[in-house]
Write an enzyme that holds these catalytic residues in place. Structure first.
Site, short mmCIF file in Angstrom:
data_model
loop_
_atom_site.label_atom_id
_atom_site.label_comp_id
_atom_site.label_asym_id
_atom_site.label_seq_id
_atom_site.Cartn_x
_atom_site.Cartn_y
_atom_site.Cartn_z
N ASP A 29 0.83 -1.21 0.00
CA ASP A 29 0.00 0.00 0.00
C ASP A 29 0.86 1.26 0.00
O ASP A 29 1.97 1.26 0.55
CB ASP A 29 -0.89 -0.03 1.26
N HIS A 46 2.95 3.66 -8.97
CA HIS A 46 2.76 2.25 -9.32
C HIS A 46 3.99 1.70 -10.04
O HIS A 46 4.36 0.54 -9.87
CB HIS A 46 1.51 2.09 -10.18
N TRP A 78 -11.81 -2.40 -8.42
CA TRP A 78 -12.56 -2.04 -9.63
C TRP A 78 -13.26 -0.71 -9.47
O TRP A 78 -13.68 -0.09 -10.45
CB TRP A 78 -13.60 -3.13 -9.96
N LEU A 140 10.77 -20.33 -4.78
CA LEU A 140 9.80 -19.41 -4.15
C LEU A 140 8.47 -19.54 -4.86
O LEU A 140 8.41 -19.49 -6.09
CB LEU A 140 10.29 -17.95 -4.28
N SER A 201 -8.14 -5.34 5.18
CA SER A 201 -8.69 -5.11 3.85
C SER A 201 -9.00 -6.36 3.04
O SER A 201 -8.66 -6.46 1.86
CB SER A 201 -7.76 -4.19 3.04
C1 FPP Z 1 -1.44 0.36 -3.42
O1 FPP Z 1 -1.11 1.67 -3.65
C2 FPP Z 1 -1.03 -0.59 -4.46
C3 FPP Z 1 -1.84 -1.22 -5.36
C4 FPP Z 1 -3.28 -0.92 -5.55
C5 FPP Z 1 -1.35 -2.30 -6.18
C6 FPP Z 1 -0.30 -1.89 -7.14
C7 FPP Z 1 0.86 -2.75 -6.99
C8 FPP Z 1 1.94 -2.68 -7.76
C9 FPP Z 1 2.02 -1.66 -8.82
C10 FPP Z 1 3.05 -3.65 -7.60
C11 FPP Z 1 3.14 -4.67 -8.67
C12 FPP Z 1 1.87 -5.19 -9.16
C13 FPP Z 1 1.61 -6.33 -9.87
C14 FPP Z 1 0.37 -6.37 -10.66
C15 FPP Z 1 2.41 -7.57 -9.91
P1 FPP Z 1 -2.31 2.71 -3.62
O2 FPP Z 1 -2.60 3.09 -5.02
O3 FPP Z 1 -3.47 2.14 -2.87
O4 FPP Z 1 -1.65 3.88 -2.82
P2 FPP Z 1 -2.42 4.99 -1.96
O5 FPP Z 1 -3.18 4.28 -0.89
O6 FPP Z 1 -1.29 5.80 -1.42
O7 FPP Z 1 -3.29 5.74 -2.91
#
Ligand code: FPP
Length: 254
Positions: A29, A46, A78, A140, A201
């Protein structure tokens, strides 16, 4: 005194193999806030979060963690703006395209946990092929929770049990375990959440019944090898009782 101080500091060589978690789950997160704090678009958060994933996978192998489950996209994600949803879907595709070969060469087995129904047929195929391609790897296990929700997982497990005609009195934890996405894997020992949020969550809610939680204010793109070591170090010093008493577990008084 020096020994006592050293004892407080994490170092790879002082991790006892039997105290390293067998299964670590991570709620990655804080990508958005990491970017915002730097005046960058969320997409950059991201991107950096994805780069960081490479570092953390490598560190898991180094520390001897055999199973890692990452929460990459929840059933609730989503609800994000369509552009961001599209970006997160694209990231998974890109990660598979770009990293699969290296992951395979490093003995990483990819498993997907979650529903595939809302994903495009092309992405479904990509995920399926990546899992097949790496299925014999043993260094892993990387469970990618994508379009995953804990309640959703329990509902689909119950549906399978009902469809299989299993009598109510025969339904046990083992039976339900067999119908979870993580079937065949041990429960997570340690669940890490970055970014300062202190909640679960909907992540592995069935499997995390006895997990140890570790919360850190560090945003995901900055949660590096040292941070992971710190989390594992703290975990390794906790006492897990699984409902029993210190006396039963032969734990001396403090
Ligand atoms: C949370 O940050 C992260 C996510 C919703 C997932 C994204 C994960 C990655 C990009 C790592 C690699 C992913 C994959 C598909 C292998 P947030 O957007 O919720 O951050 P915020 O809470 O600060 O807005």
């Amino acid at each position: 005194m020096i020994a006592a101080v050293q004892d407080q500091q994490p170092a790879t060589q002082s991790l006892l193999p039997e105290r390293v978690p067998r299964h670590v789950g991570i709620i990655m997160d804080g990508n958005g806030r990491w970017a915002k704090a730097r005046g960058l678009p969320r997409t950059e958060g991201h991107r950096q979060g994805t780069e960081n994933l490479r570092r953390v996978i490598k560190a898991c192998v180094e520390f001897g963690v055999p199973i890692l489950t990452i929460y990459a996209f929840s059933t609730e994600n989503w609800r994000r703006p369509p552009l961001e949803v599209r970006l997160l879907l694209t990231i998974l595709e890109t990660v598979i395209d770009r990293e699969l070969k290296e992951l395979h060469e490093n003995g990483v087995r990819i498993r997907h946990i979650g529903q595939t129904d809302r994903l495009s047929p092309a992405l479904q195929k990509k995920i399926h092929d990546a899992c097949e391609y790496t299925k014999d790897n043993q260094r892993l296990v990387l469970n990618v929770a994508f379009n995953y929700g804990g309640r959703d997982e329990i509902i689909q497990a119950v549906r399978e049990v009902v469809r299989a005609g299993i009598p109510a009195d025969d339904i046990t934890e083992e039976v339900l375990n067999q119908h979870m996405y993580t079937s065949g894997l041990p429960d997570p020992d340690l669940i890490i959440r970055t970014s300062g949020e202190i909640r679960g969550s909907n992540f592995l809610i069935w499997q995390a019944a006895y997990a140890e939680y570790y919360f850190t204010p560090i945003y995901w793109p900055d949660f590096d090898r040292e941070q992971l070591l710190e989390a594992i170090w703290e975990y390794s010093r906790r006492t897990r009782r699984f409902g029993q008493t210190d006396e039963q577990l032969d734990i001396p008084d403090e």
